[in-house]
Design a protein around this motif. Structure first.
Motif, PDB file in Angstrom:
ATOM      1  N   VAL A   1       0.881  -1.166   0.000  1.00  0.00           N
ATOM      2  CA  VAL A   1       0.000   0.000   0.000  1.00  0.00           C
ATOM      3  C   VAL A   1       0.918   1.215   0.000  1.00  0.00           C
ATOM      4  N   PRO A   2       1.098   1.845  -1.159  1.00  0.00           N
ATOM      5  CA  PRO A   2       2.027   2.981  -1.248  1.00  0.00           C
ATOM      6  C   PRO A   2       1.467   4.222  -0.549  1.00  0.00           C
ATOM      7  N   ASN A   3       2.369   5.116  -0.169  1.00  0.00           N
ATOM      8  CA  ASN A   3       1.943   6.403   0.380  1.00  0.00           C
ATOM      9  C   ASN A   3       2.423   7.547  -0.525  1.00  0.00           C
ATOM     10  N   PHE A   4       2.514   7.241  -1.821  1.00  0.00           N
ATOM     11  CA  PHE A   4       2.962   8.218  -2.814  1.00  0.00           C
ATOM     12  C   PHE A   4       2.185   7.995  -4.115  1.00  0.00           C
ATOM     13  N   SER A   5       2.273   8.948  -4.999  1.00  0.00           N
ATOM     14  CA  SER A   5       1.639   8.842  -6.315  1.00  0.00           C
ATOM     15  C   SER A   5       2.705   8.732  -7.387  1.00  0.00           C
ATOM     16  N   LEU A   6       2.465   7.818  -8.321  1.00  0.00           N
ATOM     17  CA  LEU A   6       3.376   7.652  -9.454  1.00  0.00           C
ATOM     18  C   LEU A   6       2.630   6.907 -10.545  1.00  0.00           C
ATOM     19  N   ASP A   7       2.776   7.390 -11.772  1.00  0.00           N
ATOM     20  CA  ASP A   7       2.160   6.687 -12.894  1.00  0.00           C
ATOM     21  C   ASP A   7       2.829   5.334 -13.085  1.00  0.00           C
ATOM     22  N   ARG A   8       2.300   4.597 -13.998  1.00  0.00           N
ATOM     23  CA  ARG A   8       2.847   3.277 -14.329  1.00  0.00           C
ATOM     24  C   ARG A   8       4.323   3.430 -14.716  1.00  0.00           C
ATOM     25  N   ILE A   9       5.160   2.509 -14.184  1.00  0.00           N
ATOM     26  CA  ILE A   9       6.566   2.511 -14.575  1.00  0.00           C
ATOM     27  C   ILE A   9       6.822   1.302 -15.476  1.00  0.00           C
ATOM     28  N   HIS A  10       7.633   1.503 -16.482  1.00  0.00           N
ATOM     29  CA  HIS A  10       7.900   0.479 -17.484  1.00  0.00           C
ATOM     30  C   HIS A  10       9.303  -0.075 -17.270  1.00  0.00           C
ATOM     31  N   LEU A  11       9.362  -1.353 -16.925  1.00  0.00           N
ATOM     32  CA  LEU A  11      10.632  -2.028 -16.702  1.00  0.00           C
ATOM     33  C   LEU A  11      10.782  -3.185 -17.680  1.00  0.00           C
ATOM     34  N   ILE A  12      11.972  -3.724 -17.793  1.00  0.00           N
ATOM     35  CA  ILE A  12      12.214  -4.849 -18.702  1.00  0.00           C
ATOM     36  C   ILE A  12      11.311  -6.025 -18.349  1.00  0.00           C
ATOM     37  N   GLY A  13      11.136  -6.266 -17.045  1.00  0.00           N
ATOM     38  CA  GLY A  13      10.328  -7.400 -16.584  1.00  0.00           C
ATOM     39  C   GLY A  13       8.827  -7.168 -16.666  1.00  0.00           C
ATOM     40  N   GLY A  14       8.405  -5.982 -17.047  1.00  0.00           N
ATOM     41  CA  GLY A  14       6.983  -5.672 -17.153  1.00  0.00           C
ATOM     42  C   GLY A  14       6.653  -4.339 -16.513  1.00  0.00           C
ATOM     43  N   ASP A  15       5.429  -3.925 -16.688  1.00  0.00           N
ATOM     44  CA  ASP A  15       4.976  -2.650 -16.145  1.00  0.00           C
ATOM     45  C   ASP A  15       4.518  -2.829 -14.703  1.00  0.00           C
ATOM     46  N   LEU A  16       4.760  -1.815 -13.902  1.00  0.00           N
ATOM     47  CA  LEU A  16       4.323  -1.808 -12.508  1.00  0.00           C
ATOM     48  C   LEU A  16       3.550  -0.536 -12.236  1.00  0.00           C
ATOM     49  N   GLY A  17       2.543  -0.648 -11.362  1.00  0.00           N
ATOM     50  CA  GLY A  17       1.760   0.512 -10.994  1.00  0.00           C
ATOM     51  C   GLY A  17       0.474   0.567 -11.781  1.00  0.00           C
TER      52      GLY A  17
ATOM     53  N   PHE B   1       0.813   3.775  -8.951  1.00  0.00           N
ATOM     54  CA  PHE B   1       0.891   3.844  -7.497  1.00  0.00           C
ATOM     55  C   PHE B   1       0.080   5.032  -7.012  1.00  0.00           C
ATOM     56  N   ASN B   2      -0.919   4.733  -6.195  1.00  0.00           N
ATOM     57  CA  ASN B   2      -1.764   5.767  -5.608  1.00  0.00           C
ATOM     58  C   ASN B   2      -1.822   5.555  -4.105  1.00  0.00           C
ATOM     59  N   PRO B   3      -1.719   6.640  -3.330  1.00  0.00           N
ATOM     60  CA  PRO B   3      -1.724   6.482  -1.872  1.00  0.00           C
ATOM     61  C   PRO B   3      -2.964   5.733  -1.382  1.00  0.00           C
ATOM     62  N   GLY B   4      -2.728   4.718  -0.549  1.00  0.00           N
ATOM     63  CA  GLY B   4      -3.825   3.969   0.059  1.00  0.00           C
ATOM     64  C   GLY B   4      -4.417   2.867  -0.790  1.00  0.00           C
ATOM     65  N   LEU B   5      -4.022   2.754  -2.064  1.00  0.00           N
ATOM     66  CA  LEU B   5      -4.565   1.713  -2.929  1.00  0.00           C
ATOM     67  C   LEU B   5      -3.538   0.587  -3.119  1.00  0.00           C
ATOM     68  N   PRO B   6      -3.923  -0.637  -2.752  1.00  0.00           N
ATOM     69  CA  PRO B   6      -2.984  -1.759  -2.869  1.00  0.00           C
ATOM     70  C   PRO B   6      -2.565  -2.002  -4.314  1.00  0.00           C
TER      71      PRO B   6
ATOM     72  N   GLN C   1      10.534   4.054   3.422  1.00  0.00           N
ATOM     73  CA  GLN C   1       9.283   4.429   4.091  1.00  0.00           C
ATOM     74  C   GLN C   1       8.257   4.992   3.103  1.00  0.00           C
ATOM     75  N   LYS C   2       8.192   4.358   1.934  1.00  0.00           N
ATOM     76  CA  LYS C   2       7.258   4.780   0.889  1.00  0.00           C
ATOM     77  C   LYS C   2       6.037   3.874   0.788  1.00  0.00           C
ATOM     78  N   CYS C   3       5.977   2.802   1.609  1.00  0.00           N
ATOM     79  CA  CYS C   3       4.839   1.902   1.523  1.00  0.00           C
ATOM     80  C   CYS C   3       4.688   1.082   2.803  1.00  0.00           C
ATOM     81  N   ARG C   4       3.550   0.438   2.874  1.00  0.00           N
ATOM     82  CA  ARG C   4       3.272  -0.564   3.907  1.00  0.00           C
ATOM     83  C   ARG C   4       3.101  -1.876   3.161  1.00  0.00           C
ATOM     84  N   LEU C   5       3.721  -2.914   3.666  1.00  0.00           N
ATOM     85  CA  LEU C   5       3.666  -4.213   3.000  1.00  0.00           C
ATOM     86  C   LEU C   5       2.532  -5.053   3.576  1.00  0.00           C
TER      87      LEU C   5
END
Length: 185
Positions: A18-34, A36-41, A56-60
């Protein structure tokens, strides 16, 4: 394979954070992630979850199987059965170590979980040693090892390959007509 290599492979497993930051989808070699929106798993690989947790950017959120009741059932089942029972994750030991080392504050009853996983590991390794001992004593040529994890195979692998190699050498030296090579160990 070294234990560190098995741990590296385990870091590719997905966990929920559960992130506590905002970030659009990130594109990595292994696939896209995100995104990331605060409070959304969101599901991410363990390596990223640990990195974000350290900053300290997320809760696991622990994996579903990382629960005291479920682990007690797994441990008890493993003790009851003569064969190896399926584990909840092919990297249960590595994931437990990683998640409890870096995010124990997010895992309820972390100490109990650590103990239960260690008990299950010890039971499985004891079974594995007994199986290997029986295998070598009966001079078998092959064995079927169902439901073992990579780390468990790693634990006994060197011993088994050396034992098989010695058994092969002994068998080939005892073949009729091979007496000239009987001392070539």
């Amino acid at each position: 394979m070294e234990p560190a290599e098995a741990e590296f492979l385990a870091e590719k497993e997905l966990v929920t954070i559960v992130p506590n930051f905002s970030l659009d989808r990130i594109h990595l070699i292994g696939g896209d992630l995100g995104p990331f929106n605060p409070g959304l798993p969101v599901e991410v690989p363990v390596w990223l979850a640990i990195n974000l947790k350290q900053r300290q950017k997320c809760r696991l959120i622990p994996p579903e199987w990382m629960d005291v009741e479920k682990l007690e059932e797994i441990r008890d089942q493993e003790r009851k059965e003569d064969t190896f029972t399926p584990m909840p994750s092919p990297y249960y030991m590595e994931l437990t170590k990683l998640l409890l080392n870096y995010a124990s504050d997010n895992i309820p009853k972390a100490d109990e979980i650590r103990t239960l996983v260690k008990d299950t590991w010890d039971t499985r390794i004891a079974k594995l040693r007994l199986s290997a001992d029986s295998f070598v004593k009966q001079q078998e040529a092959h064995a079927k090892l169902d439901n073992l994890t990579l780390m468990e195979i790693n634990t006994i692998g060197t011993f088994l390959t050396q034992a098989l190699d010695h058994m092969y050498k002994l068998r080939t030296n005892l073949q009729p007509g091979e007496s000239a090579h009987s001392q070539d160990f």
